[in-house]
Motif scaffolding. Sequence first.
Motif, PDB file in Angstrom:
ATOM      1  N   VAL A  77       1.373  15.385   5.434  1.00 54.92           N
ATOM      2  CA  VAL A  77       2.516  15.325   5.295  1.00 54.92           C
ATOM      3  C   VAL A  77       3.009  16.756   4.487  1.00 54.92           C
ATOM      4  O   VAL A  77       2.176  17.124   3.338  1.00 54.92           O
ATOM      5  CB  VAL A  77       2.883  14.143   4.461  1.00 54.92           C
ATOM      6  N   GLY A  96       7.547  16.421   6.486  1.00 52.77           N
ATOM      7  CA  GLY A  96       7.446  14.399   6.595  1.00 52.77           C
ATOM      8  C   GLY A  96       8.324  15.125   8.696  1.00 52.77           C
ATOM      9  O   GLY A  96       8.434  13.630   8.853  1.00 52.77           O
ATOM     10  N   ILE A 127       5.049  12.754  10.153  1.00 53.39           N
ATOM     11  CA  ILE A 127       5.143  11.416  10.116  1.00 53.39           C
ATOM     12  C   ILE A 127       6.386  10.775  10.124  1.00 53.39           C
ATOM     13  O   ILE A 127       5.754   9.291  10.565  1.00 53.39           O
ATOM     14  CB  ILE A 127       4.256  11.373   8.461  1.00 53.39           C
ATOM     15  N   GLY A 176       0.619   8.229   4.640  1.00 53.53           N
ATOM     16  CA  GLY A 176       0.614   9.730   4.736  1.00 53.53           C
ATOM     17  C   GLY A 176      -0.229  10.161   3.932  1.00 53.53           C
ATOM     18  O   GLY A 176      -0.216   9.267   2.346  1.00 53.53           O
ATOM     19  N   GLU A 221      -1.608  13.149   1.537  1.00 48.71           N
ATOM     20  CA  GLU A 221      -1.230  15.276   0.904  1.00 48.71           C
ATOM     21  C   GLU A 221      -2.510  15.163   0.321  1.00 48.71           C
ATOM     22  O   GLU A 221      -2.577  14.284  -0.739  1.00 48.71           O
ATOM     23  CB  GLU A 221      -0.336  14.923   0.580  1.00 48.71           C
ATOM     24  N   LEU A 257       6.015  13.878  -0.324  1.00 49.94           N
ATOM     25  CA  LEU A 257       6.291  12.573  -0.259  1.00 49.94           C
ATOM     26  C   LEU A 257       5.870  11.665  -1.300  1.00 49.94           C
ATOM     27  O   LEU A 257       7.042  10.561  -1.792  1.00 49.94           O
ATOM     28  CB  LEU A 257       5.820  12.018   1.093  1.00 49.94           C
ATOM     29  N   LEU A 311       1.353  22.981   4.349  1.00 53.63           N
ATOM     30  CA  LEU A 311       1.871  21.046   3.595  1.00 53.63           C
ATOM     31  C   LEU A 311       2.836  22.136   2.186  1.00 53.63           C
ATOM     32  O   LEU A 311       2.590  20.639   1.519  1.00 53.63           O
ATOM     33  CB  LEU A 311       0.909  20.347   3.271  1.00 53.63           C
ATOM     34  N   LEU A 347      10.876  16.475   0.157  1.00 51.48           N
ATOM     35  CA  LEU A 347      10.887  15.981   1.688  1.00 51.48           C
ATOM     36  C   LEU A 347      12.289  16.294   2.176  1.00 51.48           C
ATOM     37  O   LEU A 347      13.177  16.182   2.430  1.00 51.48           O
ATOM     38  CB  LEU A 347      10.409  14.837   1.455  1.00 51.48           C
ATOM     39  N   ALA A 350      12.273  12.353   7.143  1.00 48.30           N
ATOM     40  CA  ALA A 350      11.494  11.726   7.077  1.00 48.30           C
ATOM     41  C   ALA A 350      11.837  10.527   6.041  1.00 48.30           C
ATOM     42  O   ALA A 350      10.836  10.074   5.755  1.00 48.30           O
ATOM     43  CB  ALA A 350      10.640  13.204   6.292  1.00 48.30           C
ATOM     44  N   SER A 373       1.891   6.983   1.248  1.00 46.64           N
ATOM     45  CA  SER A 373       1.121   8.105   0.393  1.00 46.64           C
ATOM     46  C   SER A 373      -0.087   8.007  -0.435  1.00 46.64           C
ATOM     47  O   SER A 373      -0.026   7.159  -1.394  1.00 46.64           O
ATOM     48  CB  SER A 373       2.138   9.016   0.127  1.00 46.64           C
TER      49      SER A 373
END
Length: 306
Positions: free
Chosen positions: A172, A175, A178, A193, A195, A202, A224, A229, A233, A244
Amino acid sequence: MTVTRDDVLQAARRIQGRVRRTPALQVSPTVTFKLELLQHVGSFKPRGAFNRLLGAKEQGLLTGQGVIAASGGNAGLAAAYASRELGVPARIFVPVNAPAPKVARLRTLDADVVQVGNEYAEAYEAAVMAAEESGALLVHAFDQPEIVAGQGTIGLELLDQVDGFDTVLVAVGGGGLIAGIATALGDSARVVGVEPELAPTLHRTLAAGELVDVQVGGLAADSLGARRLGTLAFEAAKSYDLRSVLVPEEAIVAARNELWHEYHLAVEHGAAVTYAALRTGAYQLSDGERVVVVVCGANTDPSTLS
């Protein structure tokens, strides 16, 4: 503003023949890799870019002014590739610290590359201004309905390719990926997700219960590194109960090297986070759980693999 599964189905019809149906590789009885790094220009992004451009063309909005996009790299590559394939010019705004291989690749795709700012948000502001002044079509990296729906076609492919799965691990940034996959799958599978700890966009948003700005950095920030976000998303996160998990920098490096040594997959740091979640236990499989790991990008310098 939301994206529906019908939007994803329409995107699949629209982009058919323009993008690759990437392989799903079962690497253990419970783990399958979705090899989206084998997509055109080395990431999943052409799915959304083609859907955005072709949808605009259907509406008469894709003109000789062409396309403008902002990107840390991969979204720009996708917009440039789709623009070249459709015969329109592309101007891509990237941060000054964008990876050199991605900038060089943009130029091989005949894009006009403009480097501005130190992160994606600054490049995006410049791109919006340029699009407003020129009348070019703005292609967002992750927060447009056509972009999200296009990325969601990965989920439709998984339903055809993988004989039963419970969970999909997705990297993510802003977003779009996802959100699209969650929309495509609905209640067919859990979508989680992953990260970097240094770019928890997220994660922080879910904790706050609202859209918030997040300080981002680290090895995977080029792909990323969205500070905020996307609104689409966020709506998907609420609709599909997304969660996440976070992985540290050293785990991302180790996962990236292991993907190379064990599977001969040369991936960028942002694409290694999903595998890092399994390696570290940041995401722990329950007994019998079958998981798909989306391996989403290959635009990296192979000399940095060890």
